[in-house]
Each structure stands twice: as structure tokens, then as C-alpha cells.
Design a protein around this motif. Structure first.
Motif, mmCIF file in Angstrom:
data_model
loop_
_atom_site.group_PDB
_atom_site.id
_atom_site.type_symbol
_atom_site.label_atom_id
_atom_site.label_comp_id
_atom_site.label_asym_id
_atom_site.label_seq_id
_atom_site.Cartn_x
_atom_site.Cartn_y
_atom_site.Cartn_z
ATOM 1 N N UNK A 16 0.831 -1.207 0.000
ATOM 2 C CA UNK A 16 0.000 0.000 0.000
ATOM 3 C C UNK A 16 0.864 1.256 0.000
ATOM 4 N N UNK A 17 1.895 1.277 0.835
ATOM 5 C CA UNK A 17 2.775 2.445 0.899
ATOM 6 C C UNK A 17 3.463 2.673 -0.447
ATOM 7 N N UNK A 18 3.951 1.600 -1.052
ATOM 8 C CA UNK A 18 4.584 1.689 -2.364
ATOM 9 C C UNK A 18 3.586 2.220 -3.394
ATOM 10 N N UNK A 19 2.380 1.680 -3.384
ATOM 11 C CA UNK A 19 1.343 2.079 -4.341
ATOM 12 C C UNK A 19 0.976 3.549 -4.177
ATOM 13 N N UNK A 20 0.770 3.983 -2.952
ATOM 14 C CA UNK A 20 0.418 5.382 -2.686
ATOM 15 C C UNK A 20 1.467 6.318 -3.276
ATOM 16 N N UNK A 21 2.718 6.052 -2.976
ATOM 17 C CA UNK A 21 3.784 6.937 -3.456
ATOM 18 C C UNK A 21 3.911 6.897 -4.972
ATOM 19 N N UNK A 24 -3.995 -4.601 -9.790
ATOM 20 C CA UNK A 24 -4.017 -6.045 -9.557
ATOM 21 C C UNK A 24 -3.317 -6.393 -8.247
ATOM 22 N N UNK A 25 -2.214 -5.706 -7.942
ATOM 23 C CA UNK A 25 -1.496 -5.941 -6.689
ATOM 24 C C UNK A 25 -2.376 -5.560 -5.499
ATOM 25 N N UNK A 26 -3.108 -4.463 -5.630
ATOM 26 C CA UNK A 26 -4.003 -4.021 -4.564
ATOM 27 C C UNK A 26 -5.061 -5.080 -4.250
ATOM 28 N N UNK A 27 -5.486 -5.799 -5.268
ATOM 29 C CA UNK A 27 -6.546 -6.805 -5.110
ATOM 30 C C UNK A 27 -6.010 -8.200 -4.776
ATOM 31 N N UNK A 28 -4.697 -8.398 -4.905
ATOM 32 C CA UNK A 28 -4.107 -9.722 -4.688
ATOM 33 C C UNK A 28 -3.837 -9.974 -3.205
ATOM 34 N N UNK A 29 -3.928 -11.233 -2.827
ATOM 35 C CA UNK A 29 -3.607 -11.664 -1.466
ATOM 36 C C UNK A 29 -2.085 -11.744 -1.347
ATOM 37 N N UNK A 41 -0.357 -15.140 -1.629
ATOM 38 C CA UNK A 41 -0.579 -15.970 -2.823
ATOM 39 C C UNK A 41 0.525 -15.783 -3.859
ATOM 40 N N UNK A 42 0.656 -16.765 -4.726
ATOM 41 C CA UNK A 42 1.667 -16.741 -5.787
ATOM 42 C C UNK A 42 1.442 -15.573 -6.751
ATOM 43 N N UNK A 43 0.194 -15.194 -6.997
ATOM 44 C CA UNK A 43 -0.107 -14.090 -7.922
ATOM 45 C C UNK A 43 0.521 -12.786 -7.442
ATOM 46 N N UNK A 44 0.541 -12.561 -6.150
ATOM 47 C CA UNK A 44 1.160 -11.371 -5.572
ATOM 48 C C UNK A 44 2.646 -11.341 -5.941
ATOM 49 N N UNK A 48 -4.431 11.552 -6.101
ATOM 50 C CA UNK A 48 -5.058 10.323 -5.592
ATOM 51 C C UNK A 48 -3.996 9.393 -5.002
ATOM 52 N N UNK A 49 -4.456 8.419 -4.219
ATOM 53 C CA UNK A 49 -3.537 7.503 -3.550
ATOM 54 C C UNK A 49 -3.743 6.054 -3.976
ATOM 55 N N UNK A 50 -4.686 5.833 -4.877
ATOM 56 C CA UNK A 50 -4.987 4.479 -5.340
ATOM 57 C C UNK A 50 -4.891 4.442 -6.856
ATOM 58 N N UNK A 51 -4.566 3.279 -7.404
ATOM 59 C CA UNK A 51 -4.491 3.185 -8.862
ATOM 60 C C UNK A 51 -5.877 3.282 -9.503
ATOM 61 N N UNK A 52 -5.936 4.001 -10.608
ATOM 62 C CA UNK A 52 -7.172 4.168 -11.384
ATOM 63 C C UNK A 52 -6.837 3.962 -12.853
#
Length: 183
Positions: free
Chosen positions: A40-45, A88-93, A96-99, A149-153
Motif C-alpha cells: 500500500x505504501x509503495x502504491x500510494x507513493x 491487480x497488486x491491490x486486489x491480490x492476497x 498468494x503466488x499471484x502477488x 489520488x492515492x490508489x491506482x485508477x
């Protein structure tokens, strides 16, 4: 009076910070509960940085650099791919391997984008602009990041029109979820 960073210094510092945040994320084991927080921190920045580039770096390239349209278009295309991966990373567990797969793809995309920006886009802008204009762009980028914004769109239209409203919604969601705050 202390010198504020010009656009090159500002974006290069962001790139270094993104690399460091990403290495922190990559260094955490799949079972580590801090992985989501680090992602989340990486994504926000990274989202804040990307929005600022789209609002000010790419238009400046188009305006001041011969061939700047192609450079800006390439940067926008990079952002679209990276933003989709971040979504996709935001939604991945994180366990899990997908992450893990997404982290690997993001590493390649991000490295290529940073290298292209630092080797091609920023030097072209430096060659085409005065020091005063580079300073102005640095100020604009800092302001844009603070309001971004702080989230991917992925697929969002022009950020100049939507950044403030989208940012408000993102920050409200972050507050309610406890996202982006130290635990």
C-alpha cells in the motif's frame, strides 16, 4: 532561503524512494503480515508520482522538446501498464503466488520506466528549458503529489480535471481502512 528541488531533482528523488519502498516490499516473506502495508505504501507513493508526471512532466515535454509528443506518449503508456499492475497488486492476497508474480512484473516495468525517464525524458527537458522553468515545474510537481489520488485508477481520463475529486475519495477510503498509516 533554502532551494526547493527542480523537476529533475524532485522526480529523481521520487524514483530513488520508489526503488527503496519496492525493495522493502520484495524483502518481506509471503507470510509476513506487513506485506499488504508495504504494498500500500509503495502504491500510494507511485500513484502520486505518476499523477504529477502526467499533469506536468509530459505536458512540458510536449511543449518544449522537439519530439516531445513521442516521449510523453511512451511515458503515459508506461504509466497505464504500471497502474494496471498496481490495481491487480491491490486486489491480490499477499500470501498468494499471484502477488509474487505481480511484484516481479512490476519490478521490470518500473525499472524500465525509471531508466527511460532519467536517461531520455529528463535530459531532453533540461536541454529545452531554463533553470527557472525547471524550478517552476518542480514546485508544480510537489503540489500535484500533495493533492494526488492515492490508489491506482487504470484508464482514468485527464488527471488535471479529476485529481482533486478522486484524491478526496481515495483519502477518505484510506482513512476508513487505516491504509497508509503506520500501525
Amino acid at each position: 532561503m533554502e532551494h526547493e528541488a527542480d523537476v529533475v531533482e524532485e522526480l529523481t528523488a521520487d524514483h530513488l524512494a520508489a526503488r527503496q519502498l519496492f525493495e522493502t516490499l520484495r524483502g518481506l516473506d509471503p507470510g509476513d503480515g506487513r506485506r499488504r502495508e508495504a504494498a500500500d505504501e509503495f502504491t500510494i507513493e507511485l500513484v502520486r508520482h505518476s499523477v504529477a508526471e502526467e499533469q506536468f512532466l509530459y505536458p512540458a515535454l510536449r511543449e518544449h522538446v522537439s519530439g516531445g509528443d513521442a516521449l510523453a506518449d511512451r511515458g503515459v503508456a508506461d504509466h497505464e501498464r504500471i497502474e494496471q499492475l498496481l490495481k491487480e497488486l491491490e486486489e491480490a492476497d499477499p500470501a498468494e503466488a499471484r502477488f509474487e508474480e505481480l511484484i516481479g512484473v512490476l519490478a521490470a516495468e518500473l525499472t524500465a520506466h525509471i531508466e527511460d525517464t532519467e536517461r531520455n525524458l529528463l535530459p531532453a527537458l533540461v536541454d529545452a528549458c531554463s533553470a527557472e522553468r525547471l524550478d517552476e515545474l518542480g514546485d508544480l510537481v510537489r503540489t500535484a503529489k500533495a493533492l494526488a489520488p492515492t490508489r491506482p485508477h487504470p484508464g482514468a481520463p485527464d488527471w488535471k480535471l479529476l485529481a482533486a475529486g478522486t484524491s478526496l475519495v481515495d483519502r477518505a477510503r484510506d482513512f476508513l481502512a487505516g491504509r497508509g498509516r503506520p500501525s
